[in-house]
Design an enzyme around this catalytic site. Structure first.
Site: not given
Length: 642
Positions: A333-334
């Protein structure tokens, strides 16, 4: 006429005498020959084969008994014992010496309590183990039970009671995937020991390290088996011990880099949630905590695991035996974005001042890639792209870098490669690239890399899949300024006999060449995440400065015009929650990665766990409801192995 009859009836005495003498002679010769043969046989056995049969007779009278070594202790970095030994009695049965197993167990049950669980466990061992000398039907007998059996031993051929050391894990399921457990030596273990020519050292040993540190450092912990000669009577009972005697040598004690208090804090912070956490010291690669939730109680394996409990562990959808920290694969993810920013800076695709207008989406190839924030973040520079976690910014960065540059740069931080931690079962992860895709898929249309796939890679989605240990190593490498250490659990080995200590030095695996100003920029931006960005709520009021990055890993795809609604998604299909962090900012002493499965937004589930761990590590602050350790808990009862 009468005279003729009398003549016919006369017997030939001379002939009969001859025949009788002949028979006597033959019988006499046969007797003499038989005695000669018997004498010859006696001579052969008593004189010619004297040494052979004397040795066999001695073997029937003398038994060679292995002396099992004390297994080494496992302690944490502060001296807390996490695996130790204690003595107890075991009631064992020799399967080959028992005529009726069921009847024998039933009769034993009249003297000593044998539960259905004991019977089920024994039956499982009997089915799985071949050519076993002895198997335990009951362990940890009380002194009263041991005395009761000793008084009735004459009734039970092939049954014996022995004193032995048992393994104990005082922290139960805390750190179970790190410490591991002992299990009965099975056929695969025996074959491996024979192949490695170690089987002689395991004579009489029933158990061996099966997982975790217990398995990784089995040869350090096991010790050396000794032997003694014991005189036995016709019933197989020991009479006395005969010289010479070769004493056993205890196994070495091993000290881990693990901080067991920190491990306890981290596991409590997870509660009942599934996931993993890895905390590393950036300056050495020492693993401070390694969590995989849920875990299991290694004490349940010590006596041979109950089939019911084994079934629960194997059939649970939560997979408690799976070490998520080193084998669980998750999209980052981020949490991928700080490395994407660093790649853009290092490869000249962005400057700190580079800005874009973020409308909340990025159109590419006829497809709209949406930002997690509807409406976007407005004008976004590189600092803000990390602090506010702008997806749109990194869609553009990924497109500008290209997949080859991304894969090449991320490889330098250990993504997609095993870290080399001293635990078995580590997964390599997936660092996507055209070469990887060509090997991964079979059909030509699947093997082609499409430009649109690169866009998702930029925000840690797509084919990206990494283990928590890889995320933690990458975070530690960035925090240390580019020096990557091999993560390790073993700090030192102590020989209890000679008091010799062997200390292991940290091992540098590579140095990532990075411009110092670029590293400092990314670290300051990550500090901004915890001060004013997506991690600000979790780190509100923290008296120290830390860097962090939230991440939310999407598990199921959603349509172009569809909005993700967590309440409408099955719990196990909801987004994973991730967080990476390091602290303190100026001189990092700890770097960590947290994954909470199906926890939703990284700021909501994973970030608070990271805050709890950092608070304890830096400030000694315990989470609410966790009592301070009692002073006596720190005394590790090391006398067991002396």
């Amino acid at each position: 006429m009468p005279s003729m009859m009398g003549t016919a009836e006369l017997r030939n005495h001379q002939r009969e005498l001859y025949q009788f003498q002949l028979r006597i002679g033959i019988a006499g010769i046969a007797v003499v020959v038989a005695f000669c043969l018997l004498a010859a046989r006696f001579f052969y056995l008593q004189v010619v084969q004297h040494d052979v049969y004397q040795a066999k007779a001695e073997d029937n009278r003398i038994s060679i008994v292995p002396l099992l070594p004390n297994r080494g202790l496992i302690v944490d970095r502060n001296g807390l014992v996490v695996a130790r030994n204690y003595s107890g009695y075991t009631l064992g049965i020799f399967p080959r010496k028992v005529a009726s197993m069921e009847r024998t167990i039933d009769e034993l049950a009249e003297l000593i309590e044998i539960t259905p669980r004991d019977r089920a466990r024994f039956k499982k061992l009997l089915a799985e183990t071949r050519n076993a000398e002895s198997m335990a039907i009951r362990t940890r007998l009380s002194d009263e039970e041991a005395a009761k059996f000793a008084a009735n031993r004459y009734r039970f051929e092939g049954v014996e009671i022995k004193a032995r050391l048992f393994r104990q894990y005082p922290y139960g399921d805390v750190g179970s995937h790190v410490i591991g457990y002992l299990g009965r030596i099975d056929q695969a273990d025996q074959a491996r020991l024979e192949e490695e020519e170690l089987d002689a050292n395991y004579r009489g040993t029933d158990f061996i390290g099966k997982s975790g540190v217990e398995a990784s450092y089995e040869q350090e912990l096991h010790g050396t088996t000794g032997f003694e000669r014991v005189e036995i009577d016709a019933a197989g009972r020991e009479i006395r011990t005969l010289p010479p005697r070769t004493p056993s040598q205890p196994g070495n004690n091993v000290t881990l880099t693990l901080d067991m208090r920190l491990q306890q804090v981290a596991e409590k912070a997870f509660g009942e949630r599934r996931g993993a956490l890895v905390a590393i010291e950036p300056a050495s690669g020492d693993v401070l905590a390694l969590v995989s939730k849920p875990g299991f109680d290694p004490n349940e394996f010590v006596d041979g695991i109950d089939p019911l409990y084994w079934g629960e562990l194997n059939n649970s959808p939560d997979r408690p035996l799976n070490n998520r920290a080193i084998a669980g694969l998750y999209p980052p993810g981020s949490t991928f974005k700080p490395y994407m920013a660093l790649a853009a800076l290092e490869l000249g695709k962005r400057r700190p001042s580079s800005t874009i207008h973020d409308p909340g989406y990025f159109d590419f190839g006829g497809r709209r890639f949406r930002d997690s924030r509807p409406g976007g973040n407005g004008v976004v520079d590189l600092y803000k792209s990390i602090v506010m976690s702008s997806d749109t910014y990194y869609y553009m960065v990924a497109n500008d870098l290209g997949i080859d540059a991304i894969a090449g740069f991320m490889k330098r931080f250990g993504f997609g490669a095993r870290s080399g931690i001293d635990l078995a079962g580590e997964a390599a992860g997936v660092l996507p690239s055209p070469e990887w895709k060509l090997k991964r898929f079979k059909r030509p249309e699947q093997q082609k890399w499409y430009a649109g796939e690169t866009i998702s890679i930029g925000i840690g989605q797509g084919y990206n899949a990494y283990t928590p240990i890889q995320l933690a190593v990458a975070m530690a490498t960035l925090a240390s300024g580019g020096t990557m250490y091999k993560p390790r659990l073993l700090a030192q080995v102590d020989n209890p006999r000679t008091a010799e200590r062997r200390t292991l030095e940290p091992e540098i695996t590579q140095r990532v060449t990075l411009r110092p100003e670029h590293i400092e920029f990314v670290k300051r931006a990550m500090a901004g995440v915890n001060k004013e960005g997506t991690g600000a709520r979790a780190f509100a009021g923290a008296p120290y400065t830390s860097g962090g990055k939230t991440g939310t890993a999407q598990l199921v795809g959603i349509k172009q015009n569809e909005k993700y609604d967590e309440s409408k998604v099955t719990e196990r299909l909801r987004d994973h929650s991730l967080f990476i962090a390091f602290a303190p900012l100026d001189s990092p002493r700890i770097a960590l990665a947290v994954v909470v499965e199906n926890g939703g937004f990284g700021a909501r589930a994973a970030a608070p766990i990271a805050r709890t761990v950092l608070d304890y590590f830096l400030l000694g602050k315990l989470p609410q409801g966790m009592p301070q350790p009692a002073p006596e808990d720190d005394d590790a009862e090391q006398a067991e192995n002396d």
